[in-house]
Design an enzyme around this catalytic site. Structure first.
Site, PDB file in Angstrom:
ATOM      1  N   HIS A 203       0.841  -1.197   0.000  1.00  0.00           N
ATOM      2  CA  HIS A 203       0.000   0.000   0.000  1.00  0.00           C
ATOM      3  C   HIS A 203       0.877   1.248   0.000  1.00  0.00           C
ATOM      4  O   HIS A 203       1.608   1.505   0.956  1.00  0.00           O
ATOM      5  CB  HIS A 203      -0.901   0.027   1.241  1.00  0.00           C
ATOM      6  CG  HIS A 203      -1.857  -1.122   1.307  1.00  0.00           C
ATOM      7  ND1 HIS A 203      -2.394  -1.575   2.493  1.00  0.00           N
ATOM      8  CD2 HIS A 203      -2.393  -1.913   0.332  1.00  0.00           C
ATOM      9  CE1 HIS A 203      -3.215  -2.583   2.250  1.00  0.00           C
ATOM     10  NE2 HIS A 203      -3.219  -2.813   0.943  1.00  0.00           N
ATOM     11  N   ASP A 299      -6.784  -6.276   4.965  1.00  0.00           N
ATOM     12  CA  ASP A 299      -6.593  -6.506   3.537  1.00  0.00           C
ATOM     13  C   ASP A 299      -5.647  -7.683   3.331  1.00  0.00           C
ATOM     14  O   ASP A 299      -4.551  -7.716   3.885  1.00  0.00           O
ATOM     15  CB  ASP A 299      -6.034  -5.251   2.863  1.00  0.00           C
ATOM     16  CG  ASP A 299      -5.973  -5.398   1.347  1.00  0.00           C
ATOM     17  OD1 ASP A 299      -6.799  -6.157   0.791  1.00  0.00           O
ATOM     18  OD2 ASP A 299      -5.108  -4.752   0.723  1.00  0.00           O
TER      19      ASP A 299
END
Length: 359
Positions: A203, A299
């Site tokens: 990310h 996630d």
């Protein structure tokens, strides 16, 4: 008594940015702005009046730049810092320096645009502050976050009922978030030149992943590059998912390649680890070796469970070595992680698993 909110100090020379960030945080029930500052000198004064839990910090500021202030802060009074700067888009080398200086997260400044853009920007900024508040720099009082509605990997591709079994070639998929730039570096630097092809979702902001990949390419035995749509996943090569684009593993015959495309936030992220892992379950199945590293939230946990259930090797980073034991913890508690290892042992575990499944 209500749980204590995360106290944030906003440091930015733009009054408009300070007001925008304050408005974003005021929409939450767990974050409050306790002070703002136009430059590091004012920020130091505000900190003497009361230490925040998290600082959001611009890089370009008068009197003292953000990198210099960050280094001083980490040497004298370590506090989790989220760098919030337009340079995350235009000068990724500078933002890499911010990570080296001790920043926990790098995000781009919110910009005026469509309603969807502003909503996504708010999600990313608030999640970055929450992640920073849990980082292992100091003990902070945090509460369990209520999970806001979010899309799953279904938004990008359906779940596999069985994987394609045309090839026996192995492939490695890695997912990481907060603290992951260092964790990914440690893992990739520990892999030999003949490793199976690798795809990584970390990310990070758009236009930042290219410099991240270029830096890894200089220090790793394998070749590392930012993924482009259609790139082949080759032995001895790692592809880093570009910021703000989902990256999926696909296969044509016996050849693995990546599909890089736009799409909604999945599990509150783009790129999403869940999307990568689901695609690996669908197109590699038991030929995949999946690794989930440090990061806040969940996630990748669901995608890793799909991989685990279809017969893939699944490895999670252990709590002691994580900056934030969030994503690996959720995956472990779901029964998705076959083995947990300290960060420095994960590359060796991958090599061992590659040798084992090759027999």
């Amino acid at each position: 008594m209500s749980p204590q909110k995360i106290k944030v100090l906003v440091v930015d020379d733009s009054a408009m940015v300070r007001q925008t960030l304050q408005a974003i945080f005021e929409e939450t029930d767990d974050i409050e702005v306790v002070a703002t500052a136009a430059d590091p000198y004012v920020a130091a004064q505000r900190m003497r009046e009361g230490a925040p839990d998290v600082i959001t910090l611009d890089i370009e500021m008068p009197r003292m730049d953000g990198i210099t202030f960050l280094r001083k802060l980490m040497n004298q009074h370590p506090i989790p810092v989220v760098v919030c700067s337009s340079l995350a888009e235009s000068d990724s080398t500078m933002t890499l320096q911010a990570l080296d200086a001790g920043a926990v997260e790098i995000i781009t400044k919110p910009k005026i645009g469509t309603r969807q853009f502003l909503e996504e920007s708010s999600v990313q900024i608030t999640d970055a502050v929450r992640a920073a508040a849990q980082a292992k720099l100091k003990k902070l009082h945090t509460k369990a976050m209520s999970v806001q509605p979010k899309l799953t990997a279904d938004a990008m591709l359906p779940q596999a009922t069985r994987a394609m079994d045309v090839t026996t070639d192995k492939v490695i998929v890695i997912g990481a978030s907060t603290g992951g730039t260092e964790a990914v570096r440690v893992v990739l630097e520990g892999l030999p030149q003949d490793s199976p092809g690798i795809v990584v979702v970390q990310h990070m902001p758009e236009n930042f992943t290219r410099s991240f990949a270029d830096r890894l390419n200089q220090t790793c035995a394998i070749s590392v590059k930012e993924a482009s749509n259609g790139d082949s996943v080759l032995r001895g090569h790692a592809l880093i998912a570009p910021g703000n684009l989902h990256t999926m593993l696909k296969r044509s015959g016996a050849r693995y390649h990546v599909d890089v495309r736009e799409g909604p936030l999945v599990s509150r992220h783009r790129p999403s680890v869940d999307v990568l892992f689901r695609s690996a379950a669908r197109y590699a199945g038991k030929n995949a070796i999946a690794v989930i590293l440090t990061g806040m939230g969940d996630d990748g946990a669901r995608g890793m469970k799909e991989l685990h259930d279809i017969g893939a090797v699944t490895i999670g980073q252990d709590e002691a070595s994580c900056i934030v034991y969030g994503m690996p913890k959720v995956a472990y508690e779901m029964g998705a992680v076959e083995v947990q290892k300290p960060l420095t042992n994960i590359a060796g575990e991958i090599v061992r698993q590659v040798a084992r499944v090759a027999v």
